[in-house]
Design a protein around this motif. Structure first.
Motif, PDB file in Angstrom:
ATOM      1  N   MET A 190       3.595  53.517  69.083  1.00 10.58           N
ATOM      2  CA  MET A 190       2.938  54.817  69.279  1.00 10.58           C
ATOM      3  C   MET A 190       3.851  55.837  69.949  1.00 10.58           C
ATOM      4  O   MET A 190       3.999  56.957  69.435  1.00 10.58           O
ATOM      5  N   PRO A 191       4.494  55.541  71.076  1.00  8.94           N
ATOM      6  CA  PRO A 191       5.408  56.553  71.639  1.00  8.94           C
ATOM      7  C   PRO A 191       6.641  56.784  70.766  1.00  8.94           C
ATOM      8  O   PRO A 191       7.161  57.906  70.718  1.00  8.94           O
ATOM      9  N   LEU A 192       7.109  55.756  70.057  1.00  9.15           N
ATOM     10  CA  LEU A 192       8.254  55.940  69.170  1.00  9.15           C
ATOM     11  C   LEU A 192       7.921  56.896  68.029  1.00  9.15           C
ATOM     12  O   LEU A 192       8.785  57.626  67.537  1.00  9.15           O
ATOM     13  N   ALA A 193       6.654  56.891  67.602  1.00  4.34           N
ATOM     14  CA  ALA A 193       6.241  57.764  66.494  1.00  4.34           C
ATOM     15  C   ALA A 193       6.366  59.238  66.852  1.00  4.34           C
ATOM     16  O   ALA A 193       6.456  60.087  65.948  1.00  4.34           O
ATOM     17  N   LEU A 194       6.388  59.573  68.133  1.00  2.24           N
ATOM     18  CA  LEU A 194       6.531  60.976  68.536  1.00  2.24           C
ATOM     19  C   LEU A 194       7.833  61.577  68.014  1.00  2.24           C
ATOM     20  O   LEU A 194       7.913  62.772  67.735  1.00  2.24           O
ATOM     21  N   GLY A 195       8.857  60.727  67.880  1.00  3.64           N
ATOM     22  CA  GLY A 195      10.135  61.215  67.391  1.00  3.64           C
ATOM     23  C   GLY A 195      10.162  61.505  65.913  1.00  3.64           C
ATOM     24  O   GLY A 195      11.150  62.045  65.403  1.00  3.64           O
ATOM     25  N   LEU A 196       9.089  61.152  65.193  1.00  6.63           N
ATOM     26  CA  LEU A 196       9.025  61.378  63.747  1.00  6.63           C
ATOM     27  C   LEU A 196       7.957  62.406  63.382  1.00  6.63           C
ATOM     28  O   LEU A 196       7.465  62.420  62.253  1.00  6.63           O
ATOM     29  N   ARG A 197       7.600  63.265  64.314  1.00  6.79           N
ATOM     30  CA  ARG A 197       6.656  64.345  64.018  1.00  6.79           C
ATOM     31  C   ARG A 197       7.396  65.442  63.260  1.00  6.79           C
ATOM     32  O   ARG A 197       8.161  66.206  63.846  1.00  6.79           O
ATOM     33  N   GLU A 198       7.157  65.541  61.988  1.00  5.12           N
ATOM     34  CA  GLU A 198       7.879  66.496  61.147  1.00  5.12           C
ATOM     35  C   GLU A 198       7.289  67.890  61.294  1.00  5.12           C
ATOM     36  O   GLU A 198       6.073  68.075  61.179  1.00  5.12           O
ATOM     37  N   PRO A 199       8.124  68.898  61.534  1.00 10.00           N
ATOM     38  CA  PRO A 199       7.611  70.262  61.745  1.00 10.00           C
ATOM     39  C   PRO A 199       6.782  70.786  60.582  1.00 10.00           C
ATOM     40  O   PRO A 199       5.840  71.544  60.776  1.00 10.00           O
ATOM     41  N   GLY A 200       7.099  70.383  59.357  1.00 10.06           N
ATOM     42  CA  GLY A 200       6.356  70.868  58.200  1.00 10.06           C
ATOM     43  C   GLY A 200       4.915  70.429  58.170  1.00 10.06           C
ATOM     44  O   GLY A 200       4.098  70.985  57.430  1.00 10.06           O
ATOM     45  N   PHE A 201       4.576  69.406  58.979  1.00 14.94           N
ATOM     46  CA  PHE A 201       3.213  68.889  59.016  1.00 14.94           C
ATOM     47  C   PHE A 201       2.505  69.241  60.315  1.00 14.94           C
ATOM     48  O   PHE A 201       1.437  68.719  60.616  1.00 14.94           O
ATOM     49  N   ALA A 202       3.108  70.118  61.100  1.00 19.98           N
ATOM     50  CA  ALA A 202       2.574  70.402  62.434  1.00 19.98           C
ATOM     51  C   ALA A 202       1.157  70.955  62.399  1.00 19.98           C
ATOM     52  O   ALA A 202       0.338  70.681  63.268  1.00 19.98           O
TER      53      ALA A 202
END
Length: 416
Positions: A190-202
């Protein structure tokens, strides 16, 4: 000719840094794949404690692989539509719940539902299809195959790292407690997934695309090369899951200690770090269909030699090391070919469909291993099937066409 207006959103530059994508994606795959690679270590402890046959355990693992493949299609669609971040969060929670259920199940039905359906759905949302979608969207094509090799190598390192840890947890705390520890550890996704938040899907939506989901799906399923890649991946699933789940029991049946099996699985993971990275790097220089054909044919040869030579700890370690070079090395070239042919707009979904074929093979490999062992008292027939399928997969990958699919003017942007 001026570019069509619809093609512009598909050509926007990467927004996440290459190393951020690789670090977070690799760590997630390391944890998710590392845990599932060690499930074969639980076959004998669970069946002995519960009084179940190997077929019961094998059936649950087969359901897990089939569930992983089926849910992988929808996880890929969701990742393409809403971004990988949300899918990874849900997958982590499901994984933890499934491992707890695997530890506490007292009936074969409950075991199949938790170990099979729940963990399979969790793996669909925390492994390659989702991570490769981010890589495809965020990393330029000239580095894509290499980056996919790095992510696959991370999964292999997870096997090398986690399998001995899982064996130690089982021997030190018991098989149930070991699963509960892993259930807590998997929440680190879960915390590792924060690094894969793509701006195009914000904002909760996906970037504009030239193709709808159904159009992209129809196009791929009708394309001969896509069909051949799916057939080859079926063989990959059959071979690696049969070996991963049943080899510990095969070795123990032949008088070798459980430690030999643990070391063998760890060696597969260690050498697969090299194999998957090499396959991804070579995919930038060589025809990917030739890489795939070589891998499948080499697997058939390695398995045949393993069955011919006298069985000993040394022969097991040599087999594990060489097989490790070929273990997950099919993943980078297969997914890179899909991206090369169809573009990256629907890569997670299309990768999910290819992987579903892989998991059908996994289902048959692990289930037939248990069924035929219970019927014949031997794994010999399944070993022979794995050899024949390896030759078959090598042959059918040779005619794959790697060039971008030809589309009309309105669809040309999707291949970018």
């Amino acid at each position: 000719m001026p570019a069509t207006p619809t093609s512009a959103p598909l050509q926007q530059p990467a927004r996440l840094s290459l190393w951020q994508v690789l670090a977070c994606g690799a760590a997630i795959v390391t944890l998710s794949m590392g845990i599932r690679h060690g499930f074969g270590l639980w076959l004998q402890p669970i069946t002995m404690a519960q009084g179940w046959t190997r077929e019961t355990f094998s059936f649950a693992m087969a359901i897990q692989n089939l569930s992983w493949g089926a849910f992988g299609i929808f996880a890929g669609m969701a990742a393409d539509r809403f971004g990988a971040f949300r899918v990874l969060l849900v997958g982590a929670v499901l994984y933890a719940a499934g491992l707890v259920g695997m530890a506490l199940s007292t009936s074969s039905i409950a075991f199949a539902m938790t170990t099979g359906v729940l963990i399979g759905a969790a793996q669909a949302g925390t492994t390659y299809a989702v991570i490769y979608g981010v890589i495809g969207r965020q990393i330029p094509a000239e580095k894509r195959s290499w980056a996919m090799g790095v992510a696959a190598a991370a999964g292999s390192f997870g096997q090398f790292l986690m399998v001995p840890v899982e064996g130690w947890l089982i021997s030190s705390f018991g098989w149930q407690e070991a699963l509960l520890f892993l259930g807590a550890a998997v929440l680190l996704i879960m915390p590792l997934a924060l690094g894969l938040r793509e701006p195009g899907f914000a904002a909760g939506g996906a970037p504009l695309r030239d193709q709808s989901i159904m159009h992209a799906l129809r196009e791929a399923l009708r394309y001969r090369s896509f069909q051949l890649l799916m057939a080859g991946y079926f063989v990959c699933g059959f071979q690696v899951v049969f070996i991963g789940v049943h080899m510990p029991s095969y070795l123990k049946d032949n008088g070798l200690s459980p430690q030999v099996a643990s070391y063998a699985l760890a060696l597969i993971g260690l050498f697969n770090v090299i194999g998957t990275y090499a396959a991804g790097a070579l995919g930038q220089r060589l025809a990917k269909r030739h890489i795939l054909a070589f891998i499948y044919f080499a697997r058939a040869v390695v398995i045949a030699v393993f069955l011919i030579v006298p069985l000993s700890p040394m022969s097991v370690y040599v087999f594990a090391s060489v097989m490790g070079l070929l273990w997950l090395s099919t993943i980078p070239p297969t997914n890179a070919v899909v991206a090369q042919i169809f573009g990256v707009a629907h890569l997670s979904m299309l990768g999910g469909f290819v992987f579903f074929s892989h998991q059908i093979g996994s289902f048959l490999g692990v289930w037939l291993g248990g069924v035929l062992y219970d019927r014949t008292g031997s794994y010999d027939i399944v070993w022979y099937i794995a050899i024949a399928l390896g030759v078959f997969a090598a042959l059918i990958n040779l005619p794959v066409r790697e060039s971008p699919i030809a589309r009309g003017p309105q669809r040309a942007g999707a291949a970018a």
